[in-house]
Design a protein around this motif. Structure first.
Motif, PDB file in Angstrom:
ATOM      1  N   SER A   1     -60.012  13.212 -42.466  1.00 41.87           N
ATOM      2  CA  SER A   1     -59.400  14.525 -42.666  1.00 41.87           C
ATOM      3  C   SER A   1     -60.422  15.447 -43.317  1.00 41.87           C
ATOM      4  N   LYS A   2     -60.529  16.664 -42.769  1.00 41.88           N
ATOM      5  CA  LYS A   2     -61.509  17.615 -43.298  1.00 41.88           C
ATOM      6  C   LYS A   2     -60.835  18.850 -43.805  1.00 41.88           C
TER       7      LYS A   2
ATOM      8  N   ASP B   1     -50.212  14.379 -42.531  1.00 37.11           N
ATOM      9  CA  ASP B   1     -48.871  13.907 -42.870  1.00 37.11           C
ATOM     10  C   ASP B   1     -48.615  12.526 -42.283  1.00 37.11           C
ATOM     11  N   THR B   2     -48.963  12.350 -41.024  1.00 42.22           N
ATOM     12  CA  THR B   2     -48.764  11.079 -40.331  1.00 42.22           C
ATOM     13  C   THR B   2     -49.896  10.854 -39.342  1.00 42.22           C
ATOM     14  N   VAL B   3     -50.339   9.609 -39.255  1.00 41.97           N
ATOM     15  CA  VAL B   3     -51.321   9.217 -38.249  1.00 41.97           C
ATOM     16  C   VAL B   3     -50.696   8.101 -37.432  1.00 41.97           C
ATOM     17  N   LYS B   4     -50.733   8.265 -36.104  1.00 41.22           N
ATOM     18  CA  LYS B   4     -50.233   7.233 -35.198  1.00 41.22           C
ATOM     19  C   LYS B   4     -51.413   6.662 -34.425  1.00 41.22           C
TER      20      LYS B   4
ATOM     21  N   THR C   1     -47.838   3.610 -37.332  1.00 36.07           N
ATOM     22  CA  THR C   1     -48.028   4.903 -37.995  1.00 36.07           C
ATOM     23  C   THR C   1     -48.228   4.675 -39.486  1.00 36.07           C
ATOM     24  N   HIS C   2     -48.836   5.655 -40.136  1.00 35.59           N
ATOM     25  CA  HIS C   2     -49.009   5.603 -41.587  1.00 35.59           C
ATOM     26  C   HIS C   2     -48.971   7.027 -42.117  1.00 35.59           C
ATOM     27  N   PRO C   3     -48.296   7.257 -43.258  1.00 35.33           N
ATOM     28  CA  PRO C   3     -48.215   8.612 -43.818  1.00 35.33           C
ATOM     29  C   PRO C   3     -49.372   8.935 -44.760  1.00 35.33           C
ATOM     30  N   ASP C   4     -49.595  10.216 -44.980  1.00 40.50           N
ATOM     31  CA  ASP C   4     -50.551  10.749 -45.964  1.00 40.50           C
ATOM     32  C   ASP C   4     -51.939  10.133 -45.839  1.00 40.50           C
ATOM     33  N   VAL C   5     -52.498  10.183 -44.655  1.00 37.27           N
ATOM     34  CA  VAL C   5     -53.762   9.505 -44.368  1.00 37.27           C
ATOM     35  C   VAL C   5     -54.947  10.425 -44.603  1.00 37.27           C
TER      36      VAL C   5
ATOM     37  N   VAL D   1     -50.944  14.178 -37.306  1.00 42.29           N
ATOM     38  CA  VAL D   1     -49.987  15.279 -37.296  1.00 42.29           C
ATOM     39  C   VAL D   1     -49.928  15.914 -38.682  1.00 42.29           C
ATOM     40  N   GLY D   2     -49.958  17.234 -38.721  1.00 40.27           N
ATOM     41  CA  GLY D   2     -49.746  17.974 -39.968  1.00 40.27           C
ATOM     42  C   GLY D   2     -50.866  17.844 -40.970  1.00 40.27           C
ATOM     43  N   GLU D   3     -52.067  18.163 -40.577  1.00 39.98           N
ATOM     44  CA  GLU D   3     -53.167  18.109 -41.528  1.00 39.98           C
ATOM     45  C   GLU D   3     -52.976  19.165 -42.600  1.00 39.98           C
ATOM     46  N   ASP D   4     -53.072  18.728 -43.858  1.00 47.08           N
ATOM     47  CA  ASP D   4     -52.918  19.609 -45.007  1.00 47.08           C
ATOM     48  C   ASP D   4     -54.275  19.701 -45.686  1.00 47.08           C
ATOM     49  N   HIS D   5     -54.794  20.910 -45.818  1.00 47.10           N
ATOM     50  CA  HIS D   5     -56.117  21.108 -46.388  1.00 47.10           C
ATOM     51  C   HIS D   5     -56.024  21.677 -47.791  1.00 47.10           C
ATOM     52  N   GLY D   6     -55.136  21.103 -48.600  1.00 51.02           N
ATOM     53  CA  GLY D   6     -54.988  21.541 -49.978  1.00 51.02           C
ATOM     54  C   GLY D   6     -56.094  20.960 -50.846  1.00 51.02           C
TER      55      GLY D   6
END
Length: 165
Positions: free
Chosen positions: A164-165, A73-76, A128-132, A62-67
Motif C-alpha cells: 500500500s502506498k 480495507d480488504t485484500v482478496k 481475504t484479509h482486512p486492513d492490509v 479494495v478501499g485503499e486509505d492513505h491516512g
C-alpha cells in the motif's frame, strides 16, 4: 444474380459488426471491472527452487486509505498451486506473509499457507484479509507436514505482491 451473394455477405458482416459491441458489453460483468477504489493485480508464475512447485493468481485490494498509515480495507487473493514433485512425501507450498494494521499504528504480520501434495493437479485457493499494508509470497517444495518448515519461511527472499502506498 451475381450481385446478390456479395450483398448478402456485406449484410451479414454489417450485422455482426453492430452486434459485437453489445455482446462485448454484455460479457463484462461487474466482477470483471475494477472501480477507482480498487487495485487489481495478476501475479506469477512464481516457482519453488528447482521449479518443484509453482503458483499463479491475482490480488484485488479494495478501499485503499492513505491516512497516517496507508492500508487497504480488504485484500482478496485467489490463485492455483501446482505440486511438480513426483515423490508422494513431498508437497508444494505457497506461503503468504500478510502485514496488517493492528491497534494504533502497529504492523504485525501473519503467515497464510496453502499446501498441495497432488502431483500436477492444481489446488485452487482464495482468501481475504482486512486492513492490509503488504502481501508477500514464497513458494517452497518440501516434505509433507502440517505447516511449512522454518527453512521455507526464513531462507531465501519473499516476493512482494502488494504494498500500500
Amino acid at each position: 444474380m451475381p450481385i446478390t451473394r456479395p450483398l448478402a455477405v456485406l449484410a451479414t458482416v454489417a450485422a455482426l459488426v453492430s452486434i459485437a459491441p453489445a455482446a462485448a458489453q454484455a460479457a463484462t460483468t461487474p466482477s470483471d471491472t475494477v472501480s477507482a477504489s480498487e487495485t487489481a493485480r495478476v501475479w506469477g508464475p512464481y516457482y519453488a527452487p528447482g521449479k518443484r512447485a509453482m503458483t499463479v493468481g491475482s490480488l484485488v485490494a479494495v478501499g485503499e486509505d492513505h491516512g497516517d498509515l496507508p492500508t487497504a480495507d480488504t485484500v482478496k487473493i485467489t490463485g492455483k498451486l501446482y505440486d511438480w514433485t513426483r515423490d508422494r512425501s513431498t508437497c508444494g507450498w505457497a506461503v503468504f506473509r500478510i502485514t496488517y494494521k493492528a491497534n494504533g499504528n502497529n504492523l504485525p504480520h501473519k503467515h497464510r499457507s496453502i499446501r498441495d501434495c497432488s502431483y500436477r493437479t492444481a489446488k485452487p485457493y482464495s482468501f481475504t484479509h482486512p486492513d492490509v499494508y503488504q502481501v508477500e509470497l514464497k513458494v517452497c517444495a518440501e516434505g509433507r507436514a502440517a505447516k511449512p518448515s522454518l527453512n521455507c519461511l526464513y531462507a531465501g527472499t519473499w516476493k512482494t505482491l502488494y504494498l500500500s502506498k
